[in-house]
Design a protein around this motif. Sequence first.
Motif, PDB file in Angstrom:
ATOM      1  N   ILE A  63     -18.588  -2.612   4.613  1.00 22.69           N
ATOM      2  CA  ILE A  63     -18.120  -2.183   3.294  1.00 22.69           C
ATOM      3  C   ILE A  63     -18.262  -3.289   2.248  1.00 22.69           C
ATOM      4  CG2 ILE A  63     -15.674  -2.864   3.415  1.00 22.69           C
ATOM      5  CD1 ILE A  63     -14.996  -0.069   2.323  1.00 22.69           C
ATOM      6  N   THR A  64     -18.525  -4.515   2.694  1.00 28.75           N
ATOM      7  CA  THR A  64     -18.656  -5.644   1.780  1.00 28.75           C
ATOM      8  C   THR A  64     -20.032  -5.627   1.116  1.00 28.75           C
ATOM      9  OG1 THR A  64     -17.129  -7.019   3.048  1.00 28.75           O
ATOM     10  CG2 THR A  64     -18.694  -8.160   1.623  1.00 28.75           C
ATOM     11  N   ASP A  65     -20.035  -5.800  -0.214  1.00 31.65           N
ATOM     12  CA  ASP A  65     -21.300  -5.913  -0.939  1.00 31.65           C
ATOM     13  C   ASP A  65     -21.074  -6.821  -2.142  1.00 31.65           C
ATOM     14  OD1 ASP A  65     -19.970  -4.365  -2.857  1.00 31.65           O
ATOM     15  OD2 ASP A  65     -20.958  -2.504  -2.261  1.00 31.65           O
ATOM     16  N   ASP A  66     -22.029  -6.811  -3.099  1.00 32.55           N
ATOM     17  CA  ASP A  66     -21.894  -7.723  -4.237  1.00 32.55           C
ATOM     18  C   ASP A  66     -20.811  -7.284  -5.214  1.00 32.55           C
ATOM     19  OD1 ASP A  66     -23.286  -5.485  -5.061  1.00 32.55           O
ATOM     20  OD2 ASP A  66     -24.614  -6.581  -6.415  1.00 32.55           O
ATOM     21  N   LYS A  67     -20.230  -6.109  -5.023  1.00 34.19           N
ATOM     22  CA  LYS A  67     -19.152  -5.639  -5.891  1.00 34.19           C
ATOM     23  C   LYS A  67     -17.790  -5.643  -5.193  1.00 34.19           C
ATOM     24  CE  LYS A  67     -21.958  -4.528  -9.274  1.00 34.19           C
ATOM     25  NZ  LYS A  67     -23.230  -4.868  -8.633  1.00 34.19           N
ATOM     26  N   ARG A  68     -17.780  -5.703  -3.877  1.00 37.94           N
ATOM     27  CA  ARG A  68     -16.517  -5.625  -3.141  1.00 37.94           C
ATOM     28  C   ARG A  68     -16.558  -6.583  -1.963  1.00 37.94           C
ATOM     29  NH1 ARG A  68     -13.242  -0.266  -1.286  1.00 37.94           N
ATOM     30  NH2 ARG A  68     -11.899  -1.193   0.285  1.00 37.94           N
ATOM     31  N   GLN A  69     -15.580  -7.484  -1.906  1.00 37.52           N
ATOM     32  CA  GLN A  69     -15.534  -8.495  -0.847  1.00 37.52           C
ATOM     33  C   GLN A  69     -14.348  -8.198   0.072  1.00 37.52           C
ATOM     34  OE1 GLN A  69     -15.735 -10.582   1.287  1.00 37.52           O
ATOM     35  NE2 GLN A  69     -17.571 -11.747   0.927  1.00 37.52           N
ATOM     36  N   GLU A  70     -14.601  -7.366   1.086  1.00 39.72           N
ATOM     37  CA  GLU A  70     -13.525  -6.959   1.985  1.00 39.72           C
ATOM     38  C   GLU A  70     -13.019  -8.117   2.834  1.00 39.72           C
ATOM     39  OE1 GLU A  70     -11.366  -3.286   3.310  1.00 39.72           O
ATOM     40  OE2 GLU A  70     -12.536  -3.907   1.559  1.00 39.72           O
ATOM     41  N   PHE A  71     -13.882  -9.108   3.110  1.00 36.98           N
ATOM     42  CA  PHE A  71     -13.425 -10.266   3.885  1.00 36.98           C
ATOM     43  C   PHE A  71     -12.406 -11.084   3.099  1.00 36.98           C
ATOM     44  CE2 PHE A  71     -17.194  -9.537   6.579  1.00 36.98           C
ATOM     45  CZ  PHE A  71     -16.601  -9.666   7.828  1.00 36.98           C
ATOM     46  N   ILE A  72     -12.611 -11.217   1.782  1.00 38.11           N
ATOM     47  CA  ILE A  72     -11.602 -11.908   0.962  1.00 38.11           C
ATOM     48  C   ILE A  72     -10.302 -11.116   0.964  1.00 38.11           C
ATOM     49  CG2 ILE A  72     -10.972 -12.607  -1.377  1.00 38.11           C
ATOM     50  CD1 ILE A  72     -13.806 -13.455  -1.854  1.00 38.11           C
ATOM     51  N   LEU A  73     -10.400  -9.780   0.854  1.00 39.68           N
ATOM     52  CA  LEU A  73      -9.191  -8.956   0.926  1.00 39.68           C
ATOM     53  C   LEU A  73      -8.453  -9.176   2.243  1.00 39.68           C
ATOM     54  CD1 LEU A  73     -10.170  -5.443  -0.508  1.00 39.68           C
ATOM     55  CD2 LEU A  73      -8.646  -7.132  -1.526  1.00 39.68           C
ATOM     56  N   LEU A  74      -9.204  -9.217   3.339  1.00 41.09           N
ATOM     57  CA  LEU A  74      -8.588  -9.432   4.644  1.00 41.09           C
ATOM     58  C   LEU A  74      -7.894 -10.786   4.698  1.00 41.09           C
ATOM     59  CD1 LEU A  74      -8.091  -8.630   7.581  1.00 41.09           C
ATOM     60  CD2 LEU A  74     -10.385  -9.494   8.134  1.00 41.09           C
ATOM     61  N   SER A  75      -8.572 -11.820   4.211  1.00 38.31           N
ATOM     62  CA  SER A  75      -7.964 -13.145   4.162  1.00 38.31           C
ATOM     63  C   SER A  75      -6.716 -13.153   3.292  1.00 38.31           C
ATOM     64  CB  SER A  75      -8.985 -14.157   3.620  1.00 38.31           C
ATOM     65  OG  SER A  75      -8.412 -15.429   3.451  1.00 38.31           O
ATOM     66  N   ASP A  76      -6.793 -12.435   2.159  1.00 45.90           N
ATOM     67  CA  ASP A  76      -5.653 -12.390   1.235  1.00 45.90           C
ATOM     68  C   ASP A  76      -4.428 -11.741   1.866  1.00 45.90           C
ATOM     69  OD1 ASP A  76      -7.211 -13.555  -0.727  1.00 45.90           O
ATOM     70  OD2 ASP A  76      -7.512 -11.717  -1.876  1.00 45.90           O
ATOM     71  N   VAL A  77      -4.603 -10.559   2.476  1.00 47.80           N
ATOM     72  CA  VAL A  77      -3.437  -9.821   2.978  1.00 47.80           C
ATOM     73  C   VAL A  77      -2.847 -10.460   4.230  1.00 47.80           C
ATOM     74  CG1 VAL A  77      -4.277  -7.670   1.976  1.00 47.80           C
ATOM     75  CG2 VAL A  77      -4.732  -8.169   4.395  1.00 47.80           C
ATOM     76  N   LEU A  78      -3.604 -11.332   4.895  1.00 47.78           N
ATOM     77  CA  LEU A  78      -3.064 -12.063   6.048  1.00 47.78           C
ATOM     78  C   LEU A  78      -2.433 -13.399   5.637  1.00 47.78           C
ATOM     79  CD1 LEU A  78      -5.849 -11.440   8.722  1.00 47.78           C
ATOM     80  CD2 LEU A  78      -3.622 -10.315   8.515  1.00 47.78           C
ATOM     81  N   GLY A  79      -2.441 -13.685   4.337  1.00 45.91           N
ATOM     82  CA  GLY A  79      -1.843 -14.925   3.850  1.00 45.91           C
ATOM     83  C   GLY A  79      -2.720 -16.142   4.039  1.00 45.91           C
ATOM     84  N   LEU A  80      -3.913 -15.977   4.593  1.00 50.88           N
ATOM     85  CA  LEU A  80      -4.777 -17.137   4.838  1.00 50.88           C
ATOM     86  C   LEU A  80      -5.281 -17.733   3.532  1.00 50.88           C
ATOM     87  CD1 LEU A  80      -6.217 -18.972   6.840  1.00 50.88           C
ATOM     88  CD2 LEU A  80      -8.090 -17.293   6.931  1.00 50.88           C
ATOM     89  N   SER A  81      -5.610 -16.882   2.563  1.00 53.52           N
ATOM     90  CA  SER A  81      -6.095 -17.391   1.277  1.00 53.52           C
ATOM     91  C   SER A  81      -5.035 -18.269   0.611  1.00 53.52           C
ATOM     92  CB  SER A  81      -6.460 -16.218   0.357  1.00 53.52           C
ATOM     93  OG  SER A  81      -7.469 -15.427   0.923  1.00 53.52           O
ATOM     94  N   THR A  82      -3.790 -17.787   0.616  1.00 52.18           N
ATOM     95  CA  THR A  82      -2.716 -18.570   0.004  1.00 52.18           C
ATOM     96  C   THR A  82      -2.480 -19.874   0.759  1.00 52.18           C
ATOM     97  OG1 THR A  82      -1.591 -16.704  -1.028  1.00 52.18           O
ATOM     98  CG2 THR A  82      -0.222 -18.584  -0.438  1.00 52.18           C
ATOM     99  N   LEU A  83      -2.541 -19.829   2.085  1.00 58.59           N
ATOM    100  CA  LEU A  83      -2.354 -21.046   2.880  1.00 58.59           C
ATOM    101  C   LEU A  83      -3.426 -22.081   2.563  1.00 58.59           C
ATOM    102  CD1 LEU A  83      -1.182 -22.770   5.151  1.00 58.59           C
ATOM    103  CD2 LEU A  83      -2.504 -21.396   6.778  1.00 58.59           C
ATOM    104  N   VAL A  84      -4.683 -21.658   2.541  1.00 59.61           N
ATOM    105  CA  VAL A  84      -5.781 -22.588   2.262  1.00 59.61           C
ATOM    106  C   VAL A  84      -5.670 -23.133   0.841  1.00 59.61           C
ATOM    107  CG1 VAL A  84      -8.289 -22.800   2.030  1.00 59.61           C
ATOM    108  CG2 VAL A  84      -7.322 -21.567   3.975  1.00 59.61           C
ATOM    109  N   THR A  85      -5.323 -22.258  -0.113  1.00 61.78           N
ATOM    110  CA  THR A  85      -5.146 -22.709  -1.495  1.00 61.78           C
ATOM    111  C   THR A  85      -4.031 -23.741  -1.592  1.00 61.78           C
ATOM    112  OG1 THR A  85      -5.938 -20.618  -2.422  1.00 61.78           O
ATOM    113  CG2 THR A  85      -4.535 -21.965  -3.834  1.00 61.78           C
ATOM    114  N   ALA A  86      -2.902 -23.455  -0.963  1.00 57.06           N
ATOM    115  CA  ALA A  86      -1.747 -24.350  -1.050  1.00 57.06           C
ATOM    116  C   ALA A  86      -2.041 -25.717  -0.448  1.00 57.06           C
ATOM    117  CB  ALA A  86      -0.540 -23.721  -0.366  1.00 57.06           C
TER     118      ALA A  86
END
Length: 294
Positions: A63-86
């Motif tokens: 489902i991931t393409d140049d308009k939709r990044q489902e892997f980023i969504l997955l990282s976001d909802v698991l809190g991984l994006s926030t952890l890496v950012t912090a």
Amino acid sequence: MRNLNEDTITQAVIASLGGCGDSRLRTVMTSLVQHLHSFARETKLTEAEWQAAIAFLTAVGHITDDKRQEFILLSDVLGLSTLVTAQNHAKPAGCTEATVFGPFYVEGSPEYAQFDDIANGARGEPCFVSGYVRALDGQPLANALLEVWQADEDGHYDVQLVPEDDGTHAHRARGKLRTDANGRFAFRSILAEPYPIPHDGPVGAMLDALGRHPWRPAHLHFMIEAPGYETLITHVFRDGDRYLDSDAVFGVRSTLVAQWVQQPSGTAPDGSQMDVPFYTLDYDFVLNPKGPGR
């Protein structure tokens, strides 16, 4: 490496990494193998569950393409994006906090002048946004570049809407502008509203299975760059939003919550006359200077 079993497989895989010439890659992969194998042992992972996980990740990729990044969504909802950012953006007290990037940033957005309308036809109540970009010592940062993007009142970013006849998307509620000599910025857009992250794919199905909602509180995205300072990627959240304490991607910081103030019809901050009520948002950003070698 023959006759490996559940007790010896982990060390065999780690030993196979000994020829990796990139020490950082070897460190990361060694830890990844150890944690993955420990997870499988701790949960007593079944073959059916392992196959379901592979099918899930395959669906995320499809489902991931140049308009939709489902892997980023997955990282976001698991809190991984926030952890890496912090852990990568610790800042001195007084600097504006960073938060998650999100999946809807688009390169090549148009550049606007001060007070221009970046909404460009996006649906929503009119809103005038202004503030300053400064250094920690209060020095105004002239000519700093701000990139701004947000969803419309229906919860859609421009890249989620029906494309133009040529297959492209018009840039709406998205743009770049630069601070003036006093570090000030000002633009017109639309009122930020809460919206659900895309939940018609595998990440949405996962949230549903977990009993979680997909909603994000109302916010504006900012990315701010100035020579000699760390690039800031952040949001400004609308105070009073019902999802501030249950953001689906765990991105809210108290210091990033601000008041959108409703104003009566009349003279707007850009001097124009508004025949309908409008909103104003004032928010200042403080950038962190780059350290040695950065």
